[in-house]
Design a protein around this motif. Structure first.
Motif, PDB file in Angstrom:
ATOM      1  N   GLU A  53     -19.714   0.441  14.515  1.00  0.00           N
ATOM      2  CA  GLU A  53     -19.868   0.159  15.946  1.00  0.00           C
ATOM      3  C   GLU A  53     -20.688   1.246  16.642  1.00  0.00           C
ATOM      4  O   GLU A  53     -21.522   0.946  17.513  1.00  0.00           O
ATOM      5  CB  GLU A  53     -18.485   0.038  16.607  1.00  0.00           C
ATOM      6  CG  GLU A  53     -17.650  -1.135  16.122  1.00  0.00           C
ATOM      7  CD  GLU A  53     -16.955  -0.893  14.801  1.00  0.00           C
ATOM      8  OE1 GLU A  53     -16.353  -1.845  14.269  1.00  0.00           O
ATOM      9  OE2 GLU A  53     -17.022   0.250  14.270  1.00  0.00           O
ATOM     10  N   VAL A  69     -24.393   0.923  15.502  1.00  0.00           N
ATOM     11  CA  VAL A  69     -25.107  -0.180  16.140  1.00  0.00           C
ATOM     12  C   VAL A  69     -25.438   0.172  17.593  1.00  0.00           C
ATOM     13  O   VAL A  69     -26.538  -0.120  18.077  1.00  0.00           O
ATOM     14  CB  VAL A  69     -24.287  -1.481  16.054  1.00  0.00           C
ATOM     15  CG1 VAL A  69     -24.909  -2.578  16.918  1.00  0.00           C
ATOM     16  CG2 VAL A  69     -24.208  -1.953  14.607  1.00  0.00           C
ATOM     17  N   TRP A  70     -24.501   0.779  18.292  1.00  0.00           N
ATOM     18  CA  TRP A  70     -24.781   1.187  19.676  1.00  0.00           C
ATOM     19  C   TRP A  70     -25.977   2.137  19.713  1.00  0.00           C
ATOM     20  O   TRP A  70     -26.900   1.977  20.531  1.00  0.00           O
ATOM     21  CB  TRP A  70     -23.553   1.877  20.281  1.00  0.00           C
ATOM     22  CG  TRP A  70     -23.836   2.399  21.659  1.00  0.00           C
ATOM     23  CD1 TRP A  70     -23.748   1.708  22.833  1.00  0.00           C
ATOM     24  CD2 TRP A  70     -24.306   3.715  21.997  1.00  0.00           C
ATOM     25  NE1 TRP A  70     -24.133   2.515  23.880  1.00  0.00           N
ATOM     26  CE2 TRP A  70     -24.482   3.747  23.403  1.00  0.00           C
ATOM     27  CE3 TRP A  70     -24.585   4.854  21.248  1.00  0.00           C
ATOM     28  CZ2 TRP A  70     -24.926   4.894  24.064  1.00  0.00           C
ATOM     29  CZ3 TRP A  70     -25.033   5.995  21.911  1.00  0.00           C
ATOM     30  CH2 TRP A  70     -25.194   6.003  23.304  1.00  0.00           C
ATOM     31  N   LYS A  80     -29.284   0.294  18.971  1.00  0.00           N
ATOM     32  CA  LYS A  80     -29.752  -0.492  20.111  1.00  0.00           C
ATOM     33  C   LYS A  80     -30.278   0.402  21.231  1.00  0.00           C
ATOM     34  O   LYS A  80     -31.275   0.072  21.893  1.00  0.00           O
ATOM     35  CB  LYS A  80     -28.617  -1.370  20.650  1.00  0.00           C
ATOM     36  CG  LYS A  80     -28.192  -2.494  19.720  1.00  0.00           C
ATOM     37  CD  LYS A  80     -27.046  -3.277  20.339  1.00  0.00           C
ATOM     38  CE  LYS A  80     -26.599  -4.427  19.466  1.00  0.00           C
ATOM     39  NZ  LYS A  80     -25.473  -5.194  20.086  1.00  0.00           N
ATOM     40  N   LEU A 140     -23.576  -5.713  10.983  1.00  0.00           N
ATOM     41  CA  LEU A 140     -22.947  -5.930  12.289  1.00  0.00           C
ATOM     42  C   LEU A 140     -24.001  -6.257  13.336  1.00  0.00           C
ATOM     43  O   LEU A 140     -23.818  -7.173  14.156  1.00  0.00           O
ATOM     44  CB  LEU A 140     -22.154  -4.685  12.695  1.00  0.00           C
ATOM     45  CG  LEU A 140     -21.446  -4.746  14.056  1.00  0.00           C
ATOM     46  CD1 LEU A 140     -20.462  -5.911  14.117  1.00  0.00           C
ATOM     47  CD2 LEU A 140     -20.724  -3.418  14.340  1.00  0.00           C
ATOM     48  N   ALA A 141     -25.114  -5.538  13.334  1.00  0.00           N
ATOM     49  CA  ALA A 141     -26.199  -5.824  14.285  1.00  0.00           C
ATOM     50  C   ALA A 141     -26.746  -7.231  14.065  1.00  0.00           C
ATOM     51  O   ALA A 141     -27.040  -7.954  15.031  1.00  0.00           O
ATOM     52  CB  ALA A 141     -27.315  -4.790  14.132  1.00  0.00           C
ATOM     53  N   GLN A 142     -26.855  -7.642  12.817  1.00  0.00           N
ATOM     54  CA  GLN A 142     -27.310  -9.005  12.516  1.00  0.00           C
ATOM     55  C   GLN A 142     -26.328 -10.036  13.054  1.00  0.00           C
ATOM     56  O   GLN A 142     -26.732 -11.037  13.666  1.00  0.00           O
ATOM     57  CB  GLN A 142     -27.473  -9.184  11.003  1.00  0.00           C
ATOM     58  CG  GLN A 142     -28.667  -8.466  10.401  1.00  0.00           C
ATOM     59  CD  GLN A 142     -28.716  -8.617   8.895  1.00  0.00           C
ATOM     60  OE1 GLN A 142     -27.737  -8.349   8.191  1.00  0.00           O
ATOM     61  NE2 GLN A 142     -29.843  -9.062   8.378  1.00  0.00           N
ATOM     62  N   SER A 143     -25.040  -9.790  12.825  1.00  0.00           N
ATOM     63  CA  SER A 143     -24.022 -10.758  13.246  1.00  0.00           C
ATOM     64  C   SER A 143     -23.948 -10.886  14.767  1.00  0.00           C
ATOM     65  O   SER A 143     -23.542 -11.932  15.286  1.00  0.00           O
ATOM     66  CB  SER A 143     -22.647 -10.349  12.701  1.00  0.00           C
ATOM     67  OG  SER A 143     -22.150  -9.180  13.358  1.00  0.00           O
ATOM     68  N   GLN A 144     -24.356  -9.850  15.470  1.00  0.00           N
ATOM     69  CA  GLN A 144     -24.363  -9.880  16.935  1.00  0.00           C
ATOM     70  C   GLN A 144     -25.622 -10.536  17.494  1.00  0.00           C
ATOM     71  O   GLN A 144     -25.771 -10.656  18.714  1.00  0.00           O
ATOM     72  CB  GLN A 144     -24.232  -8.462  17.478  1.00  0.00           C
ATOM     73  CG  GLN A 144     -22.894  -7.800  17.178  1.00  0.00           C
ATOM     74  CD  GLN A 144     -22.839  -6.342  17.626  1.00  0.00           C
ATOM     75  OE1 GLN A 144     -23.854  -5.756  18.008  1.00  0.00           O
ATOM     76  NE2 GLN A 144     -21.652  -5.755  17.579  1.00  0.00           N
ATOM     77  N   GLY A 145     -26.537 -10.947  16.609  1.00  0.00           N
ATOM     78  CA  GLY A 145     -27.770 -11.589  17.047  1.00  0.00           C
ATOM     79  C   GLY A 145     -28.783 -10.647  17.647  1.00  0.00           C
ATOM     80  O   GLY A 145     -29.716 -11.078  18.331  1.00  0.00           O
ATOM     81  N   TRP A 146     -28.656  -9.346  17.348  1.00  0.00           N
ATOM     82  CA  TRP A 146     -29.532  -8.363  17.970  1.00  0.00           C
ATOM     83  C   TRP A 146     -30.993  -8.580  17.600  1.00  0.00           C
ATOM     84  O   TRP A 146     -31.889  -8.404  18.433  1.00  0.00           O
ATOM     85  CB  TRP A 146     -29.091  -6.953  17.572  1.00  0.00           C
ATOM     86  CG  TRP A 146     -29.963  -5.865  18.121  1.00  0.00           C
ATOM     87  CD1 TRP A 146     -30.739  -5.007  17.426  1.00  0.00           C
ATOM     88  CD2 TRP A 146     -30.162  -5.531  19.508  1.00  0.00           C
ATOM     89  NE1 TRP A 146     -31.405  -4.147  18.268  1.00  0.00           N
ATOM     90  CE2 TRP A 146     -31.063  -4.450  19.567  1.00  0.00           C
ATOM     91  CE3 TRP A 146     -29.661  -6.044  20.705  1.00  0.00           C
ATOM     92  CZ2 TRP A 146     -31.481  -3.877  20.759  1.00  0.00           C
ATOM     93  CZ3 TRP A 146     -30.078  -5.464  21.899  1.00  0.00           C
ATOM     94  CH2 TRP A 146     -30.973  -4.400  21.917  1.00  0.00           C
TER      95      TRP A 146
END
Length: 402
Positions: free
Chosen positions: A297, A300-301, A304, A318-324
């Protein structure tokens, strides 16, 4: 860190301090990386060292052999933090691994990509930069013929145009697996197409396809103001590019030579080193913050907010799963470029003592070639000769430590 990324670092420490009540982290800016590494060694000798220090990748050997650091895996095990070390992205972990274990915690990791001005390319009838250096040169000539500008060269061009160029094209840069195999490594890039790359850069400069920003002018500012067709720079440049007004831009991976299969790029940036000489209670705080940094987490923060790449596969997932990457597709380019294939002995990274000094010698000689004072071959022969002298001094000073 200074500027916007320095503000993001301060924000991260506030997040950590708010998330628990046992420890408090206070970031202190101490100048450039070169100033910091010298200050750190001096502070250790006078027992005034901080608990953590952020040192760039070129300082790895100096820090590793200084006797002032606690290897991060050793620290985290002693403080009972369970980190999945195998999950760190290979070119990132490999750069900082010694004797099978990570010596420092990956933090602000980056790799260069190619940013381009969509309007200048469109005016020349082009959609995006080509994949190879040869085809890219022809495109830049089309852009120039259509009245567009040339490319702008980053201040740290050696990292992209020589080091990453060699890794991506799987060219040897030095013996002993680019220094990983011993302090007796020797540079060999004067016997590879790096020489032709220097010649290409001079040709582009002579033909108005490549320019330098000039003293006191940031290369990124030339690109973001629309005065450059392309800009090879760190993925962390995203923050500046995205903030630019009225700039039509996009990005692609770095080019490679015709006939070569592109390998992974190599990283830049810095890691967090834990320093010796602190009480166990202080080490507990250090380990707690490093565990926070390693969380997907947090990664990823940071990814971004800054454009630096996530250091672990879990954070990337995780970044992929969040659609970033549907929202910011260019921020995935660096991750894909770093994870392209299995790293080879030529693409895992570089491990040289006094790396910054050898780089300055290389730049001085390359710039003599750009200015027409020496042919590219002589310039790189002289750069290698000077660099190897610097390596031998480091080898003698640190005999038996590696």
């Amino acid at each position: 860190m200074s500027g916007v990324n320095g503000e993001r670092l301060e924000e991260m420490t506030r997040q950590f301090n708010a998330a628990q009540s046992d420890f408090a982290v206070t970031p202190i800016f101490k100048g450039t990386y070169d100033e910091l590494i010298n200050a750190t060694v001096a502070a250790y000798r006078t027992r005034t060292q901080p608990q953590l220090v952020q040192i760039y990748e070129r300082g790895f050997m100096t820090m590793l052999l200084s006797g002032a650091v606690v290897p991060v895996q050793e620290l985290m095990a002693a403080q009972r933090h369970n980190i999945n070390w195998a999950d760190f992205i290979k070119p990132i972990a490999g750069y900082y691994t010694h004797k099978g274990e990570l010596a420092a915690m990956p933090f602000n990791s980056s790799t260069p990509i190619l940013f381009f001005n969509k309007a200048h390319f469109a005016k020349a009838g082009l959609e995006k930069p080509a994949e190879t250096w040869q085809a890219l040169e022809q495109q830049l000539r089309q852009v120039k013929a259509a009245g567009g500008p040339g490319s702008i060269m980053a201040d740290d061009y050696h990292w992209s145009w020589f080091e990453n160029y060699s890794a991506i094209n799987d060219y040897q840069y030095a013996t002993k697996n680019n220094g990983f195999g011993g302090l007796d490594t020797e540079f060999t890039y004067n016997r590879t197409p790096v020489v032709q790359q220097v010649g290409r850069m001079k040709r582009w400069m002579d033909d108005g396809l490549l320019q330098t920003a000039g003293q006191g002018v940031a290369a990124a500012a030339v690109f973001t103001s629309g005065r450059s067709a392309t800009f090879i720079a760190s993925t962390a440049t995203h923050a500046a590019v995205m903030a630019a007004a009225n700039l039509e831009w996009d990005a692609v991976p770095l080019p490679y030579e015709e006939g070569r299969t592109p390998r992974n790029s190599v990283i830049g940036g810095a890691v967090l080193w834990a320093l010796r000489g602190h009480a166990d209670a202080d080490n507990a705080g250090t380990a707690s913050f490093l565990a926070f940094v390693a969380k997907p987490e947090t990664q990823v923060w940071w990814h971004k907010a800054t454009g630096y790449v996530p250091a672990t596969n879990a954070a990337y997932a995780l970044a992929q799963s969040q659609g970033w990457y549907r929202e910011r597709p260019t921020q995935e380019i660096a991750v894909k470029q770093l994870t392209r294939g299995e790293p080879t002995a030529n693409s895992l990274g570089y491990r040289f003592g006094n790396f910054t000094q050898t780089m300055f010698a290389q730049r001085e000689e390359a710039e003599r070639a750009f200015g027409g004072q020496k042919p590219p071959q002589q310039a790189m022969d002289d750069a290698v000769s000077r660099g190897n002298e610097i390596l031998r001094r480091f080898e003698r000073l640190n005999a038996g430590r590696y």
